[in-house]
Every structure is written in structure tokens, then in C-alpha cells.
Design an enzyme around this catalytic site. Structure first.
Site, PDB file in Angstrom:
ATOM      1  N   ASP A  44      34.041 -11.927 -40.197  1.00  0.00           N
ATOM      2  CA  ASP A  44      34.307 -10.565 -40.788  1.00  0.00           C
ATOM      3  C   ASP A  44      34.024  -9.891 -42.724  1.00  0.00           C
ATOM      4  O   ASP A  44      34.813 -10.773 -43.239  1.00  0.00           O
ATOM      5  CB  ASP A  44      35.693 -10.029 -40.022  1.00  0.00           C
ATOM      6  CG  ASP A  44      36.144  -8.762 -39.370  1.00  0.00           C
ATOM      7  OD1 ASP A  44      35.524  -8.021 -40.938  1.00  0.00           O
ATOM      8  OD2 ASP A  44      36.176  -8.593 -38.486  1.00  0.00           O
TER       9      ASP A  44
ATOM     10  N   ASP B  26      33.755  -4.064 -42.539  1.00  0.00           N
ATOM     11  CA  ASP B  26      35.056  -3.191 -42.062  1.00  0.00           C
ATOM     12  C   ASP B  26      34.849  -2.149 -42.962  1.00  0.00           C
ATOM     13  O   ASP B  26      34.715  -2.243 -43.923  1.00  0.00           O
ATOM     14  CB  ASP B  26      36.463  -4.569 -42.498  1.00  0.00           C
ATOM     15  CG  ASP B  26      37.605  -3.587 -41.778  1.00  0.00           C
ATOM     16  OD1 ASP B  26      37.905  -3.847 -40.825  1.00  0.00           O
ATOM     17  OD2 ASP B  26      38.331  -3.125 -43.131  1.00  0.00           O
TER      18      ASP B  26
ATOM     19  N   GLU C 180      31.194  -0.858 -39.102  1.00  0.00           N
ATOM     20  CA  GLU C 180      32.366  -0.118 -38.579  1.00  0.00           C
ATOM     21  C   GLU C 180      32.499   1.285 -39.709  1.00  0.00           C
ATOM     22  O   GLU C 180      33.008   0.626 -40.469  1.00  0.00           O
ATOM     23  CB  GLU C 180      33.899  -1.118 -38.816  1.00  0.00           C
ATOM     24  CG  GLU C 180      35.134   0.158 -38.290  1.00  0.00           C
ATOM     25  CD  GLU C 180      36.232  -0.094 -38.647  1.00  0.00           C
ATOM     26  OE1 GLU C 180      37.016  -0.257 -37.732  1.00  0.00           O
ATOM     27  OE2 GLU C 180      36.766  -0.994 -39.550  1.00  0.00           O
TER      28      GLU C 180
ATOM     29  N   HIS D   9      39.899  -5.535 -31.575  1.00  0.00           N
ATOM     30  CA  HIS D   9      41.075  -5.537 -32.033  1.00  0.00           C
ATOM     31  C   HIS D   9      41.851  -4.290 -32.002  1.00  0.00           C
ATOM     32  O   HIS D   9      43.080  -4.524 -32.516  1.00  0.00           O
ATOM     33  CB  HIS D   9      41.525  -6.336 -32.957  1.00  0.00           C
ATOM     34  CG  HIS D   9      40.465  -6.332 -34.292  1.00  0.00           C
ATOM     35  ND1 HIS D   9      38.700  -5.519 -34.582  1.00  0.00           N
ATOM     36  CD2 HIS D   9      41.229  -5.597 -35.356  1.00  0.00           C
ATOM     37  CE1 HIS D   9      39.240  -5.340 -35.963  1.00  0.00           C
ATOM     38  NE2 HIS D   9      40.188  -5.460 -36.168  1.00  0.00           N
ATOM     39  N   ASP D  10      41.673  -3.210 -32.539  1.00  0.00           N
ATOM     40  CA  ASP D  10      42.575  -2.178 -32.493  1.00  0.00           C
ATOM     41  C   ASP D  10      42.755  -0.967 -31.626  1.00  0.00           C
ATOM     42  O   ASP D  10      43.356  -0.211 -31.999  1.00  0.00           O
ATOM     43  CB  ASP D  10      41.424  -1.315 -33.751  1.00  0.00           C
ATOM     44  CG  ASP D  10      41.225  -1.976 -35.089  1.00  0.00           C
ATOM     45  OD1 ASP D  10      42.249  -2.982 -35.807  1.00  0.00           O
ATOM     46  OD2 ASP D  10      40.213  -1.926 -35.851  1.00  0.00           O
TER      47      ASP D  10
HETATM   48  C1  GLC Z   1      39.562  -2.039 -40.023  1.00  0.00           C
HETATM   49  C2  GLC Z   1      39.964  -3.135 -39.075  1.00  0.00           C
HETATM   50  C3  GLC Z   1      41.819  -2.979 -39.168  1.00  0.00           C
HETATM   51  C4  GLC Z   1      42.080  -2.905 -40.098  1.00  0.00           C
HETATM   52  C5  GLC Z   1      41.649  -2.136 -41.603  1.00  0.00           C
HETATM   53  C6  GLC Z   1      41.943  -2.074 -42.692  1.00  0.00           C
HETATM   54  O1  GLC Z   1      39.589  -0.594 -39.226  1.00  0.00           O
HETATM   55  O2  GLC Z   1      39.539  -2.880 -37.947  1.00  0.00           O
HETATM   56  O3  GLC Z   1      41.402  -4.073 -38.052  1.00  0.00           O
HETATM   57  O4  GLC Z   1      43.668  -2.577 -40.532  1.00  0.00           O
HETATM   58  O5  GLC Z   1      40.186  -1.768 -40.850  1.00  0.00           O
HETATM   59  O6  GLC Z   1      41.311  -3.364 -42.855  1.00  0.00           O
END
Ligand code: GLC
Ligand code: CA
Length: 549
Positions: A103, A204, A246, A320-321
């Protein structure tokens, strides 16, 4: 079949499994999952058949946002183990032909990262420009940009009297990507990990790095793609690593910018259009409305057809979100097994790289909390405080958290029927879902009709049949709203995928005569397809042999 594709990549044929290390397997009884725990479970993942693990962050971190706030990119979080454990994980995975995808959290660091400690120490510090600092406006914040975790995105730093930008928590200051030294430091760090033999990066909130905060531009800033092309050239370019960004705001047009092979940026992106379909447009993730299956079909068809050869899809229900898919769009009571299998078949027969989130393969569900003290997630906690102040009832807020809160995905992995589901011998950092006696890996492995074996078979099928990887997609239009049916065509073969996306029987009729059933979540035979009554959540894939195209 002899057709050979040119310029193909391992990650186009792969299935990726996401591990959230804190909740996967604890090896030393401190209640926190760790790297040694993941190593213990590699044989299980091999048995499932996956080719790569996306590892949520394992770097040193004060855990304001469970590791998405990094204080040292080249050290391992002490609760998770050491760099020696990390090297061992990479090697042990490699022995099993599993790659490790790291990640990459580079939109921001922790406020405890040495760069930020230097940066805030004085305006003249050489690291000052590593972050985004602005003067206040008439004693107020520079502008009204908001943090994803609520409140202003600007935090006053008393020491130097200026504000720093944090699009997430106050402990996650945003890096200043306009500064070439920042970008170089990031590329060096990425090369440090590439040299260790990892298989790629999940990036991320990568769409935020081109931000122009003064114009309140956050996502898709004008320099974003220049930065990614530079990153590609300086790090993973030409190395055939899996890189997935992402990108919350991506449309197919935007996704092509990232993933068109000719542009040398990323392998693919996570697009979230389907994820928002049960949310009130223009409001927040907490404001819910029912999912319309017709919209889901529209969105999936659009992404399946519009990326074409200029891009590549990622396929996912969970991470995980996000809440657990069987609780969200399946039925986690009467039809848990049936609906989990339907969701798996629907997703894994599409074109793209599928991602499985830990526990999805055994149909893990959301869990119910009764009090905010049971929550660890910063996003849910901040939303709770915000809405209590705005006058929402506590019941209403808890319902929203039970439906959409991120801790739903983060409860520990349910391995077996022993204390705390075999996750830990100590006290788990987040309570195990009470349903672990009924839902656990050991139970699924012992039952040949379990959800686990549906996932295993789907992965196996993908390895065997180029049609699943390369075939074109065609939606079947004339069905009941609740039926999601589509074809995949490849060379002279066509498959038909039929999913009843509801808890009611549905009538399905098509003038086709299958030659073979590929996979199904029933024991039925599928010979003639006219006027069939489908059970709730029934799903099947059949070979129609000769292609329509
Ligand atoms: C992304 C991650 C999330 C995190 C955010 C800030 O969306 O998936 O879990 O809180 O970024 O890093
Ligand atoms: Ca541990």
C-alpha cells in the site's frame, strides 16, 4: 486454443486478495494481527488460489488512521514485526507464487514523520516546503476546504503561526507534490521496496496528489498525470508490476488516462461508481437510499464496455473502507450462503482483475454495535461527534455506522470456532463478530458446498479459461429488473452468466440451449433456459458453445 495476445501482463490474469494486517492473524497474543501471522496463513491463501496479496499499510505509524498515517516508510510498525519478518513474508509468498502488493500512501504522511517534524519547526527549515503551508486569512483558515474526516482541512500550527493542509485527519498532513524534492524522496522509497522483490503498489487516494488547494481543486488536479508518468519512469516502468490507483472520482474517460498502456501510468484504478449507488446523490456516504439493480447493471456495463483496449478494470465489492457486501447488497440472514455465492459469481465472471477482501470468501458479515465506545475507526467517531452536535438522534447515527462504518470490514478474521475465532489468544484490538461460531474458515473448508469453494472454483476457472480474462462483455437486456445476466464472448465461444439479484423467485427466459454448466450456486441442471423459475439469489454460468459474434 491457440490465440496469443501480445503485451499481456500477469496481473490481467490474477486474482488479488487484500489483507488488513491488524485483523488477519495474531501470532503472539497481543491482540493485534502481525506479519508472522500472515506467514502462518499463506498456505490457506495458496489453497484459495490467489496470485497476489494487497497488504494494507505495515509501515511505522502512530495509528491515527490504522497505518494510513505513516511516520517511516522504510520501517515496519513494531506491533506487526520487523523488516526481517517483512523480508520473510515476501520470500515465503514467492515460494507459493504469491506476490506482495504494498500500500503506497503518499498523498500525506503522519505528523510524526521526521519530514513533518522538521517542516513545522520553522519557516526557514529546508523541509518547510515538503508540506502545504498557508497564512491564515483575517485570523481564519486560508479557505473553507473540508477534510474527508470532517471539519476544516486546515490546521493552525501554533509554533509558526501558519496553517497546514490535511485532507484527512489532523495527524495526516498533505505532502506538497509540487516540490520536486518530495517527489524524488517518494520515488527513492518506492525503489527501496521494488528492490525487495515486491509485486507492485496499491496507491492510496492517488487522484489527490495533483491538488491546488488555493483553488479548492483536490481530485484530478492538472499536474496529476504528469506526476504519474514521472513516477512510472523513475520507479516501476518496464518492470511489469501491478499498480492500482484508488480514484474515487474516476469515470471511464478518466480511468483511461491512468490505465491506457500507451500513456505509461498505472495498470488500473479502483473506480467507485457502483459503490455510491445506495447513497443519496450529492450527500455523504452515511445518507442511504435503496440500491436499484437497474443502475448497478448500467454502471457495470458501462465500465465493462467503455474501457476497451485503452484500459483495464479492477473488480471489487469490498475493501477495508466498505461494509461487508453480503450484508449490504446480499442477504446476511436467510440467504447468506446463496447470496454471497451469487455476488461472487457475478463479479468474478466480469472482465478485469478481481480483488477479494479478507473474509469475503467465507461470507463474513457486518457486525452490530450498540454504543459508540465499541468503535475504533476515526471516520465513524468524527461523524458521530459531528452529527450529535447537529442534533441527529444517537439511534439514527448508530444505524448509519452499523450499515456503512469502516469497522464492519475490520473485525478480526474468523478462522475457527475457538475463542475469538482463532484470531488471537489475547484480547483482540477490535471485538470479533459474535457470529464466528457459524461463520468461520474451518467450517467452510469442511463443507464442500461452502462459499469458500465457490471462490476457489472461480479462481481456478479464471486460470483455465482465457474467455474469462479476455472475452468481451454483453449485457442481456430483456430480463426482469432483478436479474443481472450477461454474456462473455471469446473466439468462437460464448458463456452466459445469470444472477437473480433478489430474495424473490424470478422468471428467466432465453432461447438458448447450453452445452455445459460451468458453475452454479444450486445443484440444478441447466439445459433449456426458457421459462425457468430462479430461486432467490440463484446464479449460474453456462457454456453456449457457438458464439453469437
Ligand atoms: C484511503 C484509504 C483509507 C484512508 C484514507 C486516507 O481512502 O483506503 O483507509 O483512511 O485513504 O489515507
Ligand atoms: Ca500480534
Amino acid at each position: 486454443m491457440t490465440q496469443h495476445k501480445t503485451n499481456t501482463h500477469w496481473w490481467q490474469e490474477a486474482v488479488v486478495y487484500q489483507v488488513y494486517p491488524r485483523s488477519f492473524q495474531d501470532s503472539n497474543g497481543d491482540g493485534i494481527g502481525d506479519l508472522a501471522g500472515i506467514i502462518q496463513r499463506l498456505d490457506y491463501l495458496k489453497h484459495l488460489g490467489i496470485s497476489a496479496i494487497w497488504l494494507s499499510p505495515v509501515y511505522r505509524s502512530p495509528n491515527d488512521d490504522n497505518g494510513y498515517d505513516i511516520s517511516d516508510y522504510e520501517q515496519i510498525m513494531s506491533e506487526f514485526g520487523t523488516m526481517a519478518d517483512m523480508d520473510q513474508l515476501i520470500q515465503e509468498a514467492q515460494k507459493r507464487e504469491i506476490k506482495i502488493i504494498m500500500d503506497l500512501v503518499v498523498n500525506h504522511t503522519s505528523d510524526e514523520h521526521p519530514w513533518f517534524i522538521e517542516s513545522r519547526s520553522s519557516k526557514a527549515n529546508p523541509y518547510r516546503d515538503y508540506y502545504v503551508w498557508r497564512k491564515g486569512l483575517n485570523g481564519e483558515t486560508p479557505n473553507d476546504l473540508e477534510s474527508t474526516f470532517l471539519g476544516s482541512a486546515w490546521q493552525l500550527d501554533e509554533g509558526t503561526g501558519e496553517y497546514y493542509l490535511h485532507l484527512f485527519s489532523k495527524k495526516q498532513p498533505d505532502l506538497n507534490w509540487e516540490n520536486p524534492s518530495v517527489r524524488n524522496a517518494i520515488y527513492n522509497m518506492m525503489n527501496f521496496w521494488i528492490d525487495k522483490g515486491i509485486g507492485g503498489f496499491r496507491m492510496d487516494v492517488i487522484d489527490l496528489v495533483g491538488k491546488i488547494p488555493d483553488q479548492k481543486i483536490t481530485g484530478n488536479g492538472p499536474k496529476l498525470h504528469d506526476y504519474l508518468q514521472e513516477m512510472n519512469a523513475e520507479t516501476f516502468g518496464g518492470k511489469d508490476l501491478l499498480t492500482v490507483g484508488e480514484t474515487w472520482g474516476a469515470t471511464p474517460e478518466i480511468a483511461k488516462l491512468y490505465s491506457d498502456p500507451k500513456r505509461n501510468e498505472l495498470s488500473m484504478v479502483f473506480q467507485f461508481e457502483h459503490v455510491g449507488l445506495d447513497e443519496e446523490p450529492g450527500k455523504s456516504k452515511w445518507d442511504l437510499r435503496p440500491l436499484q439493480i437497474s443502475e448497478l447493471k448500467k454502471v457495470f456495463s458501462k465500465w465493462q464496455t467503455e474501457l476497451g483496449d485503452q484500459g483495464w478494470n479492477s473488480l471489487f465489492w469490498n475493501n477495508h473502507d466498505l461494509p461487508r457486501i453480503v450484508s449490504r447488497w446480499g442477504n446476511d440472514r436467510t440467504y447468506r450462503v446463496q447470496s454471497a455465492k451469487m455476488l461472487a459469481i457475478l463479479l468474478h465472471m466480469l472482465k478485469g482483475t478481481p480483488y477479494i477482501y479478507q473474509g469475503e470468501e467465507i461470507g463474513m458479515t457486518n457486525r452490530v454495535i450498540h454504543d459508540i465506545t465499541e468503535i475504533e475507526d476515526i471516520e465513524s467517531k468524527n461523524m458521530y461527534a459531528d452529527r450529535v452536535e447537529k442534533g441527529y438522534s444517537k439511534r439514527e447515527i448508530l444505524t448509519a455506522i452499523n450499515t456503512k462504518g469502516r469497522d464492519n470490514a475490520r473485525t478480526p478474521m474468523q478462522w475457527d470456532n475457538t475463542k475469538d475465532a482463532g484470531f488471537t489468544t489475547g484480547t483482540p484490538w477490535l471485538a470479533v463478530n459474535e457470529n464466528y461460531h457459524e461463520i468461520n474458515v474451518a467450517k467452510d473448508l469442511a463443507d464442500k458446498n461452502s462459499i469458500f469453494y465457490t471462490y476457489q472454483k472461480l479462481i481456478e476457472l479464471r486460470k483455465k479459461h482465457p474467455l474469462i480474462v479476455w472475452g468481451s462483455f454483453e449485457l442481456v437486456e430483456d430480463t426482469a429488473e432483478e436479474i443481472f445476466a450477461y454474456y462473455r464472448h471469446y473466439q468462437n465461444e460464448s458463456w452466459l452468466i445469470v444472477c437473480n439479484f433478489s430474495d424473490q423467485e424470478q422468471v428467466f427466459s432465453l432461447d438458448e440451449t447450453p452445452t455445459e454448466t460451468i458453475i452454479a450456486n444450486t445443484q440444478k441442471t441447466y439445459t433449456r433456459l426458457s421459462e425457468r423459475t430462479l430461486d432467490p439469489y440463484e446464479s449460474f454460468v453456462v457454456n453456449l458453445a457457438s458464439s453469437v459474434n
